[in-house]
Design an enzyme around this catalytic site. Structure first.
Site, PDB file in Angstrom:
ATOM      1  N   TYR A  88       2.848  10.005   0.861  1.00  0.00           N
ATOM      2  CA  TYR A  88       3.726   9.116   1.167  1.00  0.00           C
ATOM      3  C   TYR A  88       5.141  10.089   1.436  1.00  0.00           C
ATOM      4  O   TYR A  88       5.890   9.168   2.004  1.00  0.00           O
ATOM      5  CB  TYR A  88       3.971   7.846   1.453  1.00  0.00           C
ATOM      6  CG  TYR A  88       2.326   7.184   2.408  1.00  0.00           C
ATOM      7  CD1 TYR A  88       1.005   8.060   2.663  1.00  0.00           C
ATOM      8  CD2 TYR A  88       1.954   5.600   2.030  1.00  0.00           C
ATOM      9  CE1 TYR A  88       0.464   8.252   2.937  1.00  0.00           C
ATOM     10  CE2 TYR A  88       0.949   5.556   2.764  1.00  0.00           C
ATOM     11  CZ  TYR A  88       0.245   6.637   2.813  1.00  0.00           C
ATOM     12  OH  TYR A  88      -1.609   5.856   2.788  1.00  0.00           O
TER      13      TYR A  88
ATOM     14  N   ASP B 158       1.120  -1.056  -0.341  1.00  0.00           N
ATOM     15  CA  ASP B 158       0.321   0.243   0.379  1.00  0.00           C
ATOM     16  C   ASP B 158       1.247   1.364   0.211  1.00  0.00           C
ATOM     17  O   ASP B 158       1.582   1.631   0.961  1.00  0.00           O
ATOM     18  CB  ASP B 158      -0.895   0.306   1.246  1.00  0.00           C
ATOM     19  CG  ASP B 158      -2.055   1.071   0.541  1.00  0.00           C
ATOM     20  OD1 ASP B 158      -3.128   0.864   0.054  1.00  0.00           O
ATOM     21  OD2 ASP B 158      -1.742   2.907   2.406  1.00  0.00           O
TER      22      ASP B 158
ATOM     23  N   LYS C 269      -2.362   6.303  -4.134  1.00  0.00           N
ATOM     24  CA  LYS C 269      -2.523   7.162  -4.477  1.00  0.00           C
ATOM     25  C   LYS C 269      -3.100   8.850  -4.525  1.00  0.00           C
ATOM     26  O   LYS C 269      -1.626   9.309  -4.750  1.00  0.00           O
ATOM     27  CB  LYS C 269      -3.461   7.665  -2.773  1.00  0.00           C
ATOM     28  CG  LYS C 269      -3.737   6.004  -1.537  1.00  0.00           C
ATOM     29  CD  LYS C 269      -4.001   6.205  -0.424  1.00  0.00           C
ATOM     30  CE  LYS C 269      -3.596   4.757   0.561  1.00  0.00           C
ATOM     31  NZ  LYS C 269      -2.108   4.560   1.139  1.00  0.00           N
TER      32      LYS C 269
ATOM     33  N   HIS D  71      -7.762   9.866  -2.896  1.00  0.00           N
ATOM     34  CA  HIS D  71      -6.551   9.275  -0.871  1.00  0.00           C
ATOM     35  C   HIS D  71      -7.623   9.898   0.483  1.00  0.00           C
ATOM     36  O   HIS D  71      -7.696   9.578   0.796  1.00  0.00           O
ATOM     37  CB  HIS D  71      -5.683  10.231  -0.832  1.00  0.00           C
ATOM     38  CG  HIS D  71      -4.203   9.788  -0.165  1.00  0.00           C
ATOM     39  ND1 HIS D  71      -3.289   9.300   0.369  1.00  0.00           N
ATOM     40  CD2 HIS D  71      -4.906   9.013   1.219  1.00  0.00           C
ATOM     41  CE1 HIS D  71      -2.825   9.204   1.547  1.00  0.00           C
ATOM     42  NE2 HIS D  71      -3.298   8.638   1.951  1.00  0.00           N
TER      43      HIS D  71
END
Ligand code: NAP
Length: 303
Positions: free
Chosen positions: A35, A30, A64, A97
């Protein structure tokens, strides 16, 4: 069904964690553009494929779309950047997201001026752009994350390609049973994030004194009876509810412990005891998107 989370897996350690996970047998990773670690993950995915550890077809890679790229013309470039970073030709799953839109270029909003209301930039417009990326072969499935039933239901009514997944916070303190029934009835798969209580998230979104899921006495008692660890109880619970689950770890021992949770079942009495722990507690409550005078409220977000 049991994948690896990569939020807060730091540069310099995320690659080693993904590599160790793939060698252990994880196949679902994921990721997300926000990130900030997709390039390091991409290096490792490409090496693992070259080394014959996995084939591309065996992997399930999710990423995302960040909140600053909801404008239809921004969707394909954002996805192409993620694909370049991950060194992939396609994603298995691409998610919106959050049902929250930022002005272009804003990474984290500081005030209401950084936000765009969904009335101005509707989810349906972003979704159409996602549908086009499926038709171009850039991703196999599309879905959403952090969507409440109202926003998800409206999207299901409008979508040409149905959202395959809603990825939401799910654990014994936030069981979201109504959302589970809603998604089962409408053919949307649920993936649970923060399954261990997200204790490693940044301090600015982690209030002191919050209940620590991994220290819950009922979870510990079940772990003691079954001869497994508290984390394994939490992950088995998620799998037994037929939700996918994506615990994050950068520790090889915990990666192994978490993956082993997929073996074996909890008893009906364990599931009943855990059902009684629900307290509607969100660890990630979206309050950072609520700004004075801004378009988002917690009520509208989770409706
Ligand atoms: N869609 C979204 O908006 C959203 C939001 C949040 C998260 N997510 C996704 O969901 C994933 C998981 O959520 P999360 O990272 O917030 O939290 P989490 O998986 O509930 O918890 C991760 C924390 O638990 C620790 N941990 C891992 N395995 C453990 C074990 N067996 N025993 C004890 N501690 C353990 C990790 O430390 P170590 O690394 O040191 O092991 C880390 O501090 C994220 O990484 C991300 O991919 C998505």
């Amino acid at each position: 069904m049991l994948g690896l989370g990569t939020w807060n897996a730091q540069p310099g350690e995320v690659g080693a964690a993904v590599h160790a996970a793939l060698r252990l047998g994880y196949r679902h990773i994921d990721c997300a553009a926000i990130y900030g670690n997709e390039a390091e993950i991409g290096t490792v995915l490409s090496a693992a494929i070259d080394e014959g550890v996995v084939t591309r077809e065996q992997l399930w890679i999710t990423s995302k779309l960040w909140n600053n790229a909801h404008a239809p013309e921004a969707v394909e470039p954002a996805l192409k950047k993620t694909l370049a970073d991950l060194r992939l030709d396609y994603l298995d799953l691409y998610l919106i997201h959050w049902p929250v839109a930022f002005r272009p270029g804003v990474l984290m909003p500081e005030s209401a001026e950084d936000l765009i209301a969904l009335e101005e930039l509707p989810i349906a417009a972003t979704w159409e752009a996602l549908e086009a990326t499926v038709e171009q072969g850039l991703c196999r499935h599309i879905g959403v994350s952090n969507f409440g039933a109202a926003t998800l239901g409206a999207l299901l009514d409008q979508a040409r390609i149905r959202p395959a997944v809603n990825q939401i916070e799910l654990h014994p303190y936030l069981q979201q049973s109504n959302m589970l029934s809603f998604c089962e009835a409408r053919g949307v798969h649920l993936t649970g994030y923060a399954p261990l209580g997200s204790a490693g998230r940044p301090a600015f979104i982690r209030p002191s004194g919050e209940p620590v899921l991994l220290e819950d006495p009922t979870i510990h008692a079940i772990a003691g009876h079954r001869g497994i660890t508290p984390a394994q109880v939490l992950l088995r619970w998620a799998l037994q509810r037929r939700t996918a689950v994506i615990p994050k770890s950068v520790s090889p021992a915990r990666l192994c412990e978490n993956l082993a949770a997929a073996e074996g079942d909890l008893a009906a009495e364990d599931m009943e005891a855990i059902a009684a722990l629900d307290r509607g507690r969100r660890y990630i409550d979206g309050s950072i998107w609520v700004k004075p005078g801004g378009p988002y409220t917690l009520e509208s977000l989770w409706a």
